[in-house]
Design an enzyme around this catalytic site. Structure first.
Site, short mmCIF file in Angstrom:
data_model
loop_
_atom_site.label_atom_id
_atom_site.label_comp_id
_atom_site.label_asym_id
_atom_site.label_seq_id
_atom_site.Cartn_x
_atom_site.Cartn_y
_atom_site.Cartn_z
N LEU A 251 0.82 -1.20 0.00
CA LEU A 251 0.00 0.00 0.00
C LEU A 251 0.86 1.26 0.00
O LEU A 251 0.36 2.35 -0.12
CB LEU A 251 -0.91 0.01 1.23
CG LEU A 251 -2.05 -1.01 1.14
CD1 LEU A 251 -2.79 -1.07 2.45
CD2 LEU A 251 -3.00 -0.65 0.02
N ARG A 252 2.16 1.08 0.14
CA ARG A 252 3.03 2.24 0.22
C ARG A 252 2.88 3.10 -1.04
O ARG A 252 2.90 4.32 -0.96
CB ARG A 252 4.47 1.81 0.39
CG ARG A 252 5.27 2.78 1.22
CD ARG A 252 6.74 2.48 1.12
NE ARG A 252 7.10 1.21 1.69
CZ ARG A 252 7.50 1.04 2.94
NH1 ARG A 252 7.58 2.08 3.71
NH2 ARG A 252 7.84 -0.14 3.40
N GLY A 253 2.74 2.42 -2.16
CA GLY A 253 2.60 3.15 -3.42
C GLY A 253 1.39 4.05 -3.40
O GLY A 253 1.47 5.23 -3.73
N THR A 256 1.79 6.96 -0.87
CA THR A 256 2.70 7.98 -1.38
C THR A 256 2.03 8.77 -2.49
O THR A 256 2.13 9.99 -2.55
CB THR A 256 3.98 7.34 -1.95
OG1 THR A 256 4.47 6.42 -0.99
CG2 THR A 256 5.02 8.37 -2.24
#
Lengths: 328, 602
Positions: A251-253, A256
């Site tokens: 989920l970092r994408g 960000t």
């Protein structure tokens, strides 16, 4: 690159910026010039950690200083990065005192590492860890100290010198690629400005001061506006669909992407995140997170563009028929 | 030089020695601005003569030297232990780069510089200062230094790391010169030191002048913007040396000849020449939109600069370029990548522990002092109480610390690919696909890869062990197929590479992709019978070498024969599944797992 750095400066939560680029494209110069652009910050006078007076129930004297932009030189040893026993005090007075390191100096500012791929592994791991937690914990030589270390990590590297570990790349929020300008007029302009600077550095700085100030103002405004920028559900859906279409892990994408789009909207002076912002930050937020074809780095920006066209195409259709969205 | 005379007609070619003299002069005028001189030459009387000239130009004092294996402490600076102990407070000793501030520093055997060191020097060239963050000390020293890099490398494999050569403004080559050639002098009005003081007085170059330089750089395929910047700075230094304050067009032309010509990677299209067929096509960066433009303008200055640069092209470079050989901007970057890995492999320091410096343990001086430091006041009192004469610093055996290193072993997958006709017709594409899958997984596991291909009469190491998989992949996809199958040569090349990796402390795994039907003997002669005999011999030796191997049978109909070959080599035998994504993926997975289990703790 400029945009990515401004976004990271607007919202430090975006995470760091990784700059890839050809030789001689002025990556380092651009980052080192950053300090002059940013609005100065208020700190507790003489505080080694540049803490905000408000944090310390401000009774102490304050000082206004430029935003710290700390350059981590390649030969740095670990004790200078995290901080260690103050050798001078120990030698002269026999005291055990903590001497803060570069991480302390970079608090509330930027930490720049040129040629990240040449930095020793254990230092990189440590930096990424501190950058993520915002706190530096020192447990060495009988010292036990923790101090705030919130900074924006900016790394630069040349892909020809070797790859970066994918885990490491993933921790950088944004990634940009700087290419040598191929246009003659642009190159001439670059050289002329360098030449002018060589000839009269002070005069050159003075002549650009107005523009620097304008950027600083834009940034101050964007930071204030950041909290009031709306991220509509439709935009979030678009981002999620984009990440799914690209097969970006984790989920970092998406996080960000959301933060970067919001910061971008704040910089643009927009009230809400729209398709334009998503389009302008998608490549830098996602291009280093595509796991499927890690070897084919050149193609990832093109892939993102294609996915953008597909996803935004459908999104704009949905916006065109608002009652359809409402019905759902 | 007579700087006020405009250049008319074709300028006389610049001899290597003239260029070298100009380089020495310019480097002495502006050591930091021009970054220094890259000297590609073997040690010999000519180089000594040039160094003498350089020393004279730089003021006569002998130039400081850096050995190529210099450590950070010496190069960047650090705690001066002797002085620290005497003074009782930390004393910082500046490194070589800072000591040479405002002057030149000679780097000997620069082609052997490790890329880590090169990056440190490059940072100093960029910034003009050294930031010392070492041993509990923090300081910034001014270091407006230029580097004189003596490069004795041979061929493209051995050269100064690109990061440094790129930041070095003046490139000269002295090979092929004899002392008799080194007579002609250059004509300058002011001495380098006088000129240096006048540098600031020189007005910036005009737009047309800068444009002429940039256009010339583009036409000769000089990609980096730094080159044009160095040319402008060289022009300024030339102008200052002539005692003028306005850069003349002749300065620009000469600067281009000195700075740009040695960097040329292609020849510009000859102007209005009928026999253009010989000319190599301009590379993409001299893109079609700049070329016609500049020709249409027909600016006389630009032509002057172009001609001067063309006339100054070193002879060997000119020959190579006219033969159509287009030098790539960064030729096979084997050296840089390899050096970096070597420096990693030296073992990373994982701190220190108490102990005596014996058995090869190195004393960690600073850590030992640190350990002793807090007790100094206390010990001094103890010693005084006992009535003994005390030393200034009290160090007890229990304070001694030794360094600990962790030497990482990494695994290296050596792909040994059969690119012969029999394989090419059958399944070369599928083999490439399989290799790419394994490459992808190797990337995630951070294993190194190497690529050996065999076809025709012999085997070739296409990619020496590297972590840069992009290059391995590019070479693989461009791998041509065809010809007989020198299987013996292929296996032997791969095993030799595997053994070399073993000596370096890495764990090799050979991935042999072949149909097992060799038809070329070890000495390169065709013949199935001799090939089979040689193969038997090689297989036995492979088994004895102890290098782990997997034989992937790429034949359309996997056979007993190949399986037997695998057994005789002590290799695992895997038939290559037909193009089926899932089966390929599983194969790649199991192969990477093989590489992981082959890892032996150091």
């Amino acid at each position: 690159m400029k945009r990515a750095i401004l976004i990271a400066a607007t919202d430090p939560k975006v995470g760091g910026v990784m700059v890839f680029g050809d030789r001689g494209t002025g990556k380092s110069t651009a980052v080192r010039g950053l300090a002059g652009l940013l609005p100065p910050i208020k700190v507790v006078a003489g505080d080694p950690y540049n803490r905000d007076p408000a944090e310390l129930d401000g009774r102490s004297a304050t000082a206004t200083v430029p935003v710290p932009v700390v350059d981590l030189p390649l030969g740095a040893t670990e004790d200078r990065v995290v901080g260690a026993l103050d050798i001078e005090k120990a030698l002269t007075k026999g005291e055990k005192a903590f001497e803060p390191g570069l991480l302390a100096r970079a608090n509330r500012g930027f930490l720049y590492i040129d040629e990240v791929n040449l930095l020793e592994d254990h230092l990189v791991d440590l930096l990424i860890d501190v950058a993520a937690s915002g706190e530096n914990i020192v447990e060495r030589e009988g010292l036990s100290i923790r101090h705030p270390a919130r900074f924006v990590l900016i790394g630069s590297g040349n892909p020809e010198e070797g790859d970066l570990r994918p885990q490491l790349l993933d921790r950088f929020g944004l990634s940009v690629d700087v290419r040598t300008p191929t246009d003659l007029a642009q190159r001439v302009e670059v050289i002329r400005r360098c030449d002018a600077y060589d000839h009269d550095a002070a005069g050159f700085v003075a002549s650009w001061k107005a523009r620097d100030k304008a950027i600083a103002r834009q940034l101050t405004k964007a930071r204030k506006a950041l909290h009031s920028v709306d991220v509509p559900t439709a935009a979030l859906e678009t981002m999620a669909r984009l990440c799914m279409a690209l097969g970006a892990d984790g989920l970092r994408g998406e996080l960000t992407l959301m933060r970067a789009a919001r910061a971008c909207a704040a910089l643009d002076g927009a009230a809400a995140v729209g398709a334009d912002q998503i389009r302008s930050v998608a490549a830098m937020a996602l291009r280093h997170r595509l796991r499927r074809d890690v070897l084919d780095d050149t193609g990832s920006t093109a892939r993102i563009d294609r996915a953008l066209d597909e996803v935004l195409g459908t999104a704009s259709q949905m916006q065109a028929s608002p009652h359809l969205v409402a019905a759902e | 030089m007579t700087p006020d005379t405009p250049l008319h007609g074709a300028p006389a070619p610049m001899t290597p020695w003239t260029r070298a003299q100009w380089a020495a002069h310019l480097a002495a005028v502006d050591p930091h601005g021009l970054g220094g001189v890259l000297v590609r030459a073997w040690a010999g009387p000519v180089r000594d003569l040039w160094l003498e000239e350089l020393t004279l130009a730089a003021g006569g004092a002998p130039l400081a030297k850096v050995p190529s294996g210099v450590d950070d402490q010496r190069l960047l600076g650090g705690l001066d232990l002797t002085a620290t102990l005497t003074a009782g407070r930390p004393v910082l000793q500046p490194g070589l780069l800072a000591q040479a501030d405002g002057s030149l520093l000679v780097v000997v055997m620069a082609e052997r510089l490790q890329s880590g060191l090169a990056a440190r020097m490059a940072a100093v060239l960029d910034r003009g200062s050294v930031a010392v963050e070492r041993d509990g000390l923090s300081a910034v020293h001014s270091a407006c230094t230029g580097l004189v890099m003596l490069d004795e490398g041979q061929g493209d494999e051995e050269r100064v790391p690109d990061a440094l050569s790129e930041r070095c403004g003046l490139w000269i080559g002295l090979d092929g010169l004899s002392v008799r050639d080194c007579v002609a002098g250059i004509d300058v009005v002011l001495s380098p030191l006088q000129a240096r003081h006048r540098l600031r007085l020189v007005a910036p170059a005009s737009a047309a002048q800068v444009e002429a330089l940039c256009a010339t750089a583009a036409m000769f395929g000089v990609e980096s913007p730094r080159a044009a910047l160095f040319a402008v700075r060289a022009a300024r230094a030339l102008c200052a040396s002539a005692g003028r304050t306005t850069i003349s067009d002749a300065d620009i032309a000469l600067a281009a000849a000195i700075v740009l010509a040695p960097r040329a990677t292609c020849l510009p299209p000859p102007p209005q020449d009928p026999d253009t067929e010989e000319a190599p096509p301009p590379p993409p960066e001299a893109s079609s939109d700049t070329d016609p433009d500049s020709q249409m303008q027909d600016a006389p200055l630009e032509d002057q600069v172009l001609d001067a640069t063309r006339a100054a092209l070193p002879q060997d470079l000119l020959a190579a370029l006219s033969a159509g050989a287009v030098r790539t901007a960064s030729p096979r970057d084997v050296q840089g990548a390899g050096a970096r890995l070597k420096s990693l492999r030296r073992g990373r320091s994982i701190g220190t522990r108490c102990g005596r410096p014996a058995n090869g343990h190195r004393l960690a001086l600073v850590e030992s002092l640190r350990a002793a430091a807090p007790w100094q006041a206390l010990r001094a009192r103890e010693v005084a109480a006992a009535g003994r004469e005390g030393a200034r610093i009290h160090i007890r055996p229990s304070d001694l610390q030794v360094r600990r290193h962790e030497s990482r072993t990494s695994s290296t997958i050596i792909f040994c690919v059969d690119a012969s006709g029999s394989a090419a017709f059958a399944r070369l594409a599928e083999v490439k696909g399989a290799v790419e899958l394994v490459l992808g997984q190797a990337y995630a596991a951070r294993t190194q890869v190497a690529l050996v291909a065999f076809r025709g009469t012999g085997a070739e190491v296409l990619v020496p062990p590297t972590r840069s998989l992009v290059r391995a992949r590019r070479l693989l996809s461009g791998l041509p197929g065809g010809g007989p199958t020198p299987l013996v040569a292929g296996i032997e090349a791969a095993v030799a590479l595997g053994l070399a990796e073993k000596t370096k402390g890495n764990t090799p795994l050979i991935l042999l992709l072949s149909d097992g039907r060799g038809n070329v003997a070890r000495d390169g002669t065709p013949g199935r019978a001799q090939a089979a005999a040689d193969l038997k011999d090689t297989a036995a030796r492979t088994a004895r070498s102890g290098v782990a191997m997997v034989l992937v049978d790429t034949a359309r109909w996997p056979g007993q024969e190949t399986q037997a070959l695998a057994a005789s080599m002590g290799a695992r035998y895997v038939p290559l599944p037909f193009a089926d994504g899932a089966a390929m993926g599983a194969l790649a997975g199991s192969l990477t797992a093989d590489a992981a289990t082959a890892r032996v703790p150091a």
